[in-house]
Design a protein around this motif. Structure first.
Motif, short mmCIF file in Angstrom:
data_model
loop_
_atom_site.label_atom_id
_atom_site.label_comp_id
_atom_site.label_asym_id
_atom_site.label_seq_id
_atom_site.Cartn_x
_atom_site.Cartn_y
_atom_site.Cartn_z
N VAL A 72 -17.95 -9.24 24.39
CA VAL A 72 -18.89 -9.95 23.54
C VAL A 72 -20.26 -9.77 24.19
CG1 VAL A 72 -19.61 -12.25 22.74
CG2 VAL A 72 -17.18 -11.65 22.78
N ARG A 73 -21.31 -9.67 23.37
CA ARG A 73 -22.67 -9.57 23.89
C ARG A 73 -23.01 -10.79 24.74
NH1 ARG A 73 -25.70 -5.44 24.42
NH2 ARG A 73 -25.44 -3.87 22.81
N GLU A 89 -23.04 -18.51 24.88
CA GLU A 89 -22.80 -19.92 24.55
C GLU A 89 -21.96 -20.05 23.28
OE1 GLU A 89 -23.40 -22.60 26.49
OE2 GLU A 89 -23.97 -21.08 27.96
N ASP A 90 -22.26 -19.20 22.30
CA ASP A 90 -21.46 -19.20 21.07
C ASP A 90 -20.01 -18.82 21.36
OD1 ASP A 90 -23.66 -19.94 19.65
OD2 ASP A 90 -24.08 -17.92 18.86
N ALA A 91 -19.85 -17.85 22.24
CA ALA A 91 -18.49 -17.40 22.56
C ALA A 91 -17.71 -18.52 23.24
CB ALA A 91 -18.55 -16.16 23.47
N TRP A 137 -22.93 -7.58 28.79
CA TRP A 137 -21.67 -7.89 28.13
C TRP A 137 -20.88 -8.94 28.92
CZ3 TRP A 137 -20.60 -5.81 23.41
CH2 TRP A 137 -21.37 -4.71 23.02
N ILE A 138 -20.13 -9.74 28.22
CA ILE A 138 -19.18 -10.65 28.86
C ILE A 138 -17.81 -10.39 28.27
CG2 ILE A 138 -20.90 -12.44 29.35
CD1 ILE A 138 -19.92 -13.88 26.82
N LEU A 139 -16.83 -10.98 28.88
CA LEU A 139 -15.45 -10.71 28.44
C LEU A 139 -14.74 -12.01 28.09
CD1 LEU A 139 -13.98 -8.05 30.87
CD2 LEU A 139 -14.01 -7.91 28.37
N LEU A 140 -14.10 -12.01 26.95
CA LEU A 140 -13.20 -13.11 26.61
C LEU A 140 -11.84 -12.86 27.25
CD1 LEU A 140 -13.99 -13.54 22.80
CD2 LEU A 140 -15.18 -14.50 24.79
N LEU A 141 -11.06 -13.92 27.38
CA LEU A 141 -9.69 -13.75 27.85
C LEU A 141 -8.89 -12.97 26.81
CD1 LEU A 141 -9.10 -17.35 29.24
CD2 LEU A 141 -9.29 -15.23 30.57
N PRO A 142 -7.78 -12.36 27.21
CA PRO A 142 -6.94 -11.68 26.22
C PRO A 142 -6.57 -12.66 25.09
CG PRO A 142 -6.19 -11.18 28.44
CD PRO A 142 -7.24 -12.23 28.58
N LEU A 143 -6.39 -12.12 23.92
CA LEU A 143 -6.10 -12.97 22.75
C LEU A 143 -4.80 -13.74 22.97
CD1 LEU A 143 -7.63 -13.36 20.13
CD2 LEU A 143 -6.16 -11.65 19.05
#
Lengths: 269, 269
Positions: B53-54, B59-61, B105-111
């Motif tokens: 994610v950008r 914060e939105d993420a 870029w940042i990373l979310l955890l795996p789905l």
């Protein structure tokens, strides 16, 4: 740091009050090396230090070990207290434990786990000529996750945290908030070979000699974080009840004096 | 269970979206054995699954990953949120992470970390013919203790807890409440060889094959404990503020109606 061996020492018998743990460890025939970290179940240190209390006095003992109650819950007539104990640890029943003890007796934690670790490390370094570290481990539950893990409650000659602040990540960016608590990770790794019921109270972790240092490094007491930095210094129910009482009193006051409106909890001290 | 080897796999390069992690692990030349447990840093799974994610949308993420805010603190104008995320984990910033990611870029955890672990374990079992287990690890802070430790957020083919209830301690007494979270202990042990900055995202733990089982064992989601069993479902300040508002309203009501006295917080729902 790319390979670790973790092994339990066999042949340490039942520990009795007054026993010399360093001698018992050396008597197993283990050949320690520079950089080895010994993880010793704190219970056997308590036994050697004769920290026994009559089981009948359990509730009194828990109260004596308690600095403050953090949370409690009553279920089926049994009240479980999570407290901050005199070591700063937040633990169910203040860390007072009845497993692996003789019938009718319970065990308190060592009086000063860092001092116990230091005494043991000093003895082992003198006897072997090797620069080893010592951790004392205990088993703790934790919020939000099932079950317990072993953590370090005593430490000597081991860096308890690997402070990465200021170092760079793989992409060259600063790892600003990463402070791995390696002492707790070492205790957890050791638990995987010691088990709870197997009579193996001591494990050696070999392969992280970079974490071993002088005996005057900060002990496991430095891992404790309570006080103002603690966002969970009180259980949710307890904090809510405290706020309710304060709010109620303020509501009464406000109703008696319409010019005052301190509805916001910001006004509470 | 008396000896463990923990080693990091060398030669896994930078992971890109769409990469086949199982193939990359096998390409290191590691000779897996029955009972090996692979601990994979969840971040590289996120990368392979293109969970980027950008950074501008950080914060939105975090908000999108948040089920509820557990506690927050503002310091120097920066608000840190500890939240329960969609996986049930309670984590700072919902587990959204900017370290070891490309700039911007940042990373979310795996789905679904358990599903990712299962897919990887299935591939590795098929390719090697060996019964291996897979854990996905992440780095979490914890209340009352300094620093972070690695824990398991995904699991496949591994008993995540070693339920000792009903088994006997060394003295023949039942270990009634002891449920070691071995998955978290395995993740912690693996972190000691992987490190954070070394580009070693996969470790093998060898020596606890007794913990490896079928692929339909409960995953790491079963380690999460939130809801009514959670004595710390809300930060102390947040719970106190909630109680204060309820108490204030009750105080106002009570002052208007002297026959009612609901001073006790027991009356609050």
């Amino acid at each position: 740091m790319h390979e670790l061996r973790v092994f339990a020492l066999e042949g340490i018998g039942e520990v009795q009050p007054g026993d010399d743990l360093a001698a018992m460890i050396l008597a197993t025939g283990v050949r320690l090396r520079d950089g080895d970290i010994l993880v010793v179940t704190s219970k056997v240190v308590s036994k050697a230090e004769d920290r026994y209390v009559r089981a009948d006095d359990r509730e009194d003992a828990i109260t004596a070990e308690t600095v403050r109650v953090v949370a409690s819950r009553t279920r089926n007539g049994h009240t479980m207290r999570i407290v901050e104990n005199r070591l700063g640890m937040v633990a169910a029943a203040a860390g007072v434990d009845a497993s692996n003890t003789p019938d009718g007796w319970i065990l308190l934690l060592p009086l000063d786990p860092d001092a116990s670790a230091r005494a043991l490390a000093t003895r082992l370094r003198e006897a072997t000529g090797h620069r080893v570290g010592v951790l004392l481990s205990d088993t703790l539950g934790r919020p939000w996750r099932v079950g317990q893990t072993d953590v370090a409650i005593g430490a000597a000659g081991v860096h308890v945290v690997a402070d990465l602040r200021g170092t760079l990540d793989h992409g060259g960016r600063e790892l600003s908030v990463t402070v791995p608590c390696v002492a707790d990770e070492l205790a957890a790794a050791a638990d995987l070979v010691k088990g709870k019921a197997s009579g193996l109270p001591v494990a050696v972790v070999r392969g992280r000699g970079d974490l071993v240092g002088d005996l005057d490094l900060p002990g496991a007491a430095s891992i404790v974080r309570t006080g103002v930095d603690d966002l969970f210094r009180l259980g949710s129910d307890e904090a809510r009840a405290q706020g309710y009482d304060e709010g109620y009193a303020a509501g009464i006051r406000s109703a008696g004096d319409p010019s005052s409106d301190i509805r916001s909890s910001e006004g509470a001290s």
